[in-house]
Write a protein that holds these residues in place. Structure first.
Motif, short mmCIF file in Angstrom:
data_model
loop_
_atom_site.label_atom_id
_atom_site.label_comp_id
_atom_site.label_asym_id
_atom_site.label_seq_id
_atom_site.Cartn_x
_atom_site.Cartn_y
_atom_site.Cartn_z
N LEU A 1 -65.84 -59.40 50.93
CA LEU A 1 -66.77 -58.24 50.32
C LEU A 1 -65.96 -57.20 51.04
N LEU A 2 -65.74 -56.93 52.37
CA LEU A 2 -64.98 -55.83 52.83
C LEU A 2 -63.82 -55.42 52.20
N GLU A 3 -62.80 -56.44 51.81
CA GLU A 3 -61.57 -56.27 51.40
C GLU A 3 -61.68 -55.73 49.73
N ASP A 4 -62.83 -56.14 49.11
CA ASP A 4 -63.16 -55.62 47.67
C ASP A 4 -63.60 -54.27 47.81
N ILE A 5 -64.44 -53.77 48.80
CA ILE A 5 -64.62 -52.70 48.90
C ILE A 5 -63.52 -51.72 49.04
N LEU A 6 -62.69 -52.17 50.00
CA LEU A 6 -61.64 -51.25 50.61
C LEU A 6 -60.78 -51.17 49.40
N GLU A 7 -60.60 -51.91 48.46
CA GLU A 7 -59.53 -51.79 47.41
C GLU A 7 -60.06 -50.70 46.41
N LYS A 8 -61.44 -50.28 46.64
CA LYS A 8 -61.88 -49.24 45.58
C LYS A 8 -61.37 -47.79 46.51
N LYS A 9 -60.99 -47.93 47.81
CA LYS A 9 -61.13 -46.74 48.62
C LYS A 9 -60.15 -45.72 47.87
N PRO A 10 -59.13 -45.97 47.24
CA PRO A 10 -58.17 -44.65 46.61
C PRO A 10 -58.74 -44.07 45.68
N PHE A 11 -59.58 -44.96 45.11
CA PHE A 11 -60.45 -44.28 43.82
C PHE A 11 -61.71 -43.66 44.13
N VAL A 12 -62.30 -43.88 45.35
CA VAL A 12 -63.48 -43.19 45.58
C VAL A 12 -63.70 -41.72 45.88
N LEU A 13 -64.70 -41.01 45.28
CA LEU A 13 -64.66 -39.53 45.49
C LEU A 13 -65.47 -39.24 46.81
N ALA A 14 -65.75 -37.98 47.06
CA ALA A 14 -66.41 -37.64 48.38
C ALA A 14 -67.77 -38.16 48.43
N PRO A 15 -68.37 -38.48 49.62
CA PRO A 15 -69.64 -39.15 49.63
C PRO A 15 -70.73 -38.37 49.03
N GLU A 16 -70.78 -37.12 49.17
CA GLU A 16 -71.73 -36.30 48.34
C GLU A 16 -71.68 -36.12 46.87
N THR B 1 -58.27 -48.25 31.04
CA THR B 1 -58.24 -49.88 31.29
C THR B 1 -58.12 -50.16 32.68
N ASP B 2 -57.27 -49.45 33.58
CA ASP B 2 -56.82 -49.86 34.92
C ASP B 2 -57.90 -49.69 35.83
N MET B 3 -59.23 -48.79 35.44
CA MET B 3 -60.41 -48.76 35.94
C MET B 3 -61.31 -49.94 35.58
N LEU B 4 -61.49 -50.31 34.42
CA LEU B 4 -62.40 -51.28 34.01
C LEU B 4 -61.99 -52.74 34.31
N LEU B 5 -60.47 -52.93 34.52
CA LEU B 5 -59.99 -54.24 35.02
C LEU B 5 -60.00 -54.30 36.35
N HIS B 6 -60.31 -53.05 37.26
CA HIS B 6 -60.29 -53.18 38.38
C HIS B 6 -61.33 -54.13 39.08
N SER B 7 -62.56 -53.86 38.47
CA SER B 7 -63.73 -54.55 39.12
C SER B 7 -63.38 -56.17 38.93
N GLN B 8 -62.99 -56.58 37.78
CA GLN B 8 -62.74 -57.87 37.13
C GLN B 8 -61.47 -58.61 38.33
N GLN B 9 -60.90 -57.70 38.82
CA GLN B 9 -59.62 -58.18 39.54
C GLN B 9 -58.65 -58.92 38.74
N VAL B 10 -58.17 -58.26 37.49
CA VAL B 10 -57.49 -58.83 36.68
C VAL B 10 -56.27 -57.98 36.44
N THR B 11 -55.13 -58.38 36.24
CA THR B 11 -53.96 -57.54 35.96
C THR B 11 -53.71 -56.98 34.46
N LYS B 12 -53.21 -56.21 34.12
CA LYS B 12 -53.07 -55.24 32.52
C LYS B 12 -52.39 -56.69 31.85
#
Length: 603
Positions: free
Chosen positions: A142-157, A259-270
């Motif tokens: 769970l933590l690894e999956d959430i941290l994989e999103k880190k580069p793509f997350v916007l400011a908390p507000e 495409t990269d964004m939509l595949l990210h949550s599936q953990q699938v390569t292009k």
């Protein structure tokens, strides 16, 4: 004059044909008390707000509280969904469903802090944290999956603002769904004798499209596409808005492409994604064209039209079976999976996990819901046809999977990627077909079973895969700045169909409008995953035929692994390498072999 069988009210249905919801809640009153209680108990989790990652103790206790709360939410929402799906016409069920949705939205907003605060962790701090507190191992994925999103997350507000706008973001899909269920009206059609027949989207998809009567198929298609034509500009705006939203979000979040964004949550390569679309289209087309030509010849059609593709090959042969006979056959077919799995299937059939009644207000189609810590629930409408046995075997595949995952994993680790999720269900269909072919000498029955298998491959490898190809084209156009007008969408759909079917099928004028049929386009890159799941199950079925128990044991270990691995790793654990195009080629070759067998059976 035809006599329609009387459809029952839900209250008139025999209890043994319905599922037993008392395993979730003893009564509606108990459910309502829990719905009220969870609203009061959200502080069990929100007490950690602002301090979830302050120390290792808070992190562990906060995650445990969050997981326990999610478990309660799932039970409450599942109960409301299940009641609504068996009788959507009941005002009480409608009200309960709406109320549940509203409570979930409110609680979702209150719990959004959990992910936001977990994103404050550093990836290289995970290992020391787990060493300090070994119980955190449960939450590692769970933590690894959430941290994989880190580069793509916007400011908390900004994230909170986007979360608050979720209803607005869901509007394109809501507009599409509401219009499809409430606004579309179709001209009635007539059979050969001139008898008028009612027409609706559900009747078209569940009945007329697969009718043995060529006149009905043609008329229904014309009525269906005539109505779609009236709404094409509205639906184009709704879908174009959905795509624009996704493209914009991918840019805001700094992904290389939508495409990269939509595949990210599936953990699938292009590469995995493109392999699936490219190889199936290129290598399956010749086999499916042969199948279309065989249908044309056997049905005596002058031309094979797009609307004839789902016509039955042997219209006079539609084997019937009772629920008892069908479930007996399914259990024998799945005995190869060993005693542990067989016991789950036995329970599912005998302990009222299945709702099979036909009553007014019941949702069409079939699904399997698997609330954690209870047991799966399967919805199907049983009509005494052997086709229903394949549908039930499929849903029991989902049930077996999530039951084993639930028994062996904590809640946060039960859900694998959508890329993998159709593998356990389609495997059961393949095992059922193998068993039925091995246990009959009736040539016509064997041929029928092969056509059922080909229906499964058609559904996953043609219908949904070509939806996937259409999506790929649409996203490419959107990113290049091409406006997605109705004529662009219809043109892309027509071209996708034409490329696949070549001169074997007449792509009728209305065929290009069928991009309006599916809700899947509002669900990210979902359609192509059907073919991925079936590719995996085709390979596993082959291994079970060759190796027997060792292959079964590997598969059961994969089902028990739930969501603890990425889809590529899950498939590899079963002995299938989805990073290699060979697995896809083998699945396509198997379909070719089925078409060969069909042609030979007529020779």
């Amino acid at each position: 004059m035809t006599h329609e069988m009387k459809r029952f009210e839900r209250s008139e249905v025999a209890e043994d044909k319905t599922w037993d919801l008392t395993d979730l809640f003893a009564s509606r009153d108990e459910w309502e008390r829990e719905l009220n209680a969870i609203q009061a108990n959200v502080s069990d989790v929100t007490q950690y707000k602002g301090r979830l990652t302050a120390n290792v103790e808070n992190l562990l206790n906060g995650l445990k509280a969050y997981e326990r709360f999610q478990d309660r939410l799932i039970r409450v929402s599942t109960y409301a969904e299940l009641k609504s799906s068996t009788d959507g016409s009941d005002p009480q069920n409608q009200a309960d469903s709406a109320r549940t949705a509203s409570v979930l939205a409110d609680l979702g907003a209150k719990l959004a802090f959990v992910e936001n605060e977990l994103l404050e962790l550093q990836a290289d701090h995970l290992e020391p944290l787990v060493e300090e507190e070994p119980e955190l191992e449960t939450y590692r994925k769970l933590l690894e999956d959430i941290l994989e999103k880190k580069p793509f997350v916007l400011a908390p507000e900004t994230e909170e603002t986007l979360a608050a706008l979720s209803d607005v973001h869901n509007a394109p899909f809501m507009i599409y769904e509401r219009s499809k269920s409430s606004d579309l009206a179709f001209d009635a059609i007539a059979d050969e004798s001139g008898t008028e027949l009612p027409m609706s989207a559900a009747l078209y998809e569940d009945s007329y499209e697969t009718s043995p009567d060529a006149v009905i198929r043609k008329q229904a298609f014309e009525s269906f596409t005539k109505t779609l034509n009236h709404y094409k500009n509205t639906y184009a705006v709704a879908y174009s808005t959905e795509v624009t939203k996704q493209v914009t979000m991918s840019r805001l979040r700094s992904y290389d492409s939508v495409t990269d964004m939509l595949l990210h949550s599936q953990q699938v390569t292009k590469q995995m994604y493109h392999n699936q679309l490219d190889i199936v289209q290129e290598e399956l087309a010749p086999h499916m064209r042969r199948f279309a030509k065989l249908k044309q010849e056997k049905l005596g059609l002058e031309k094979m039209h797009f609307y004839d593709l789902k016509a039955p090959l042997d219209p006079a042969f539609n084997p019937s079976t009772t629920f008892e006979e069908a479930t007996d056959t399914i259990q024998q077919a799945l005995a190869v999976m060993g005693p542990e799995y067989s016991e789950i299937i036995r329970k599912g059939i005998n302990e009222r996990w299945v709702d099979r009644a036909d009553n007014i207000g019941k949702q069409s189609g079939a699904f399997c819901a698997s609330p954690y810590g209870v047991h799966p629930y399967i919805l199907i409408t049983w009509t005494d046809t052997m086709r229903g046995a394949f549908v039930l075997a499929h849903e029991l595949g989902h049930a077996g999977h999530f039951y084993l995952a639930g028994e062996n994993q904590s809640l946060v680790n039960t859900e694998p990627s959508t890329y993998f999720v159709e593998a356990p269900s389609t495997l059961n269909e393949l095992l059922l077909a193998d068993y039925m072919i091995a246990n009959t000498d009736d040539k016509r029955m064997k041929r029928w079973v092969i056509t059922q298998l080909l229906e499964t491959y058609y559904h996953n490898f043609v219908t949904h895969l070509l939806e996937g190809e259409f999506q790929r084209r649409v996203y490419s156009l959107a990113e290049s700045g091409t406006p997605l007008t109705e004529d662009v969408l219809t043109g892309q759909k027509s071209e996708t169909l034409q490329n696949f079917w070549g001169d074997a099928v007449e792509i009728d004028e209305g065929a290009g409008l069928t991009w309006m049929r599916q809700p899947h386009y509002y669900m990210g890159l979902y359609p192509y995953t059907y073919s991925a799941g079936l590719t995996i199950s085709t390979a596993v079925a082959g291994k079970i035929r060759e190796e027997g128990k060792p292959a079964v044991d590997r598969w059961l270990a994969v089902l028990k692994a739930g969501g603890t691995m990425k889809p590529l790793e899950l498939a590899q654990k079963a002995g299938v390498d989805m990073s290699n195009p060979e697995a896809i080629r083998e699945a396509v070759a198997y379909v070719g072999k089925l078409v060969d067998e069909l042609e030979e059976s007529y020779a």
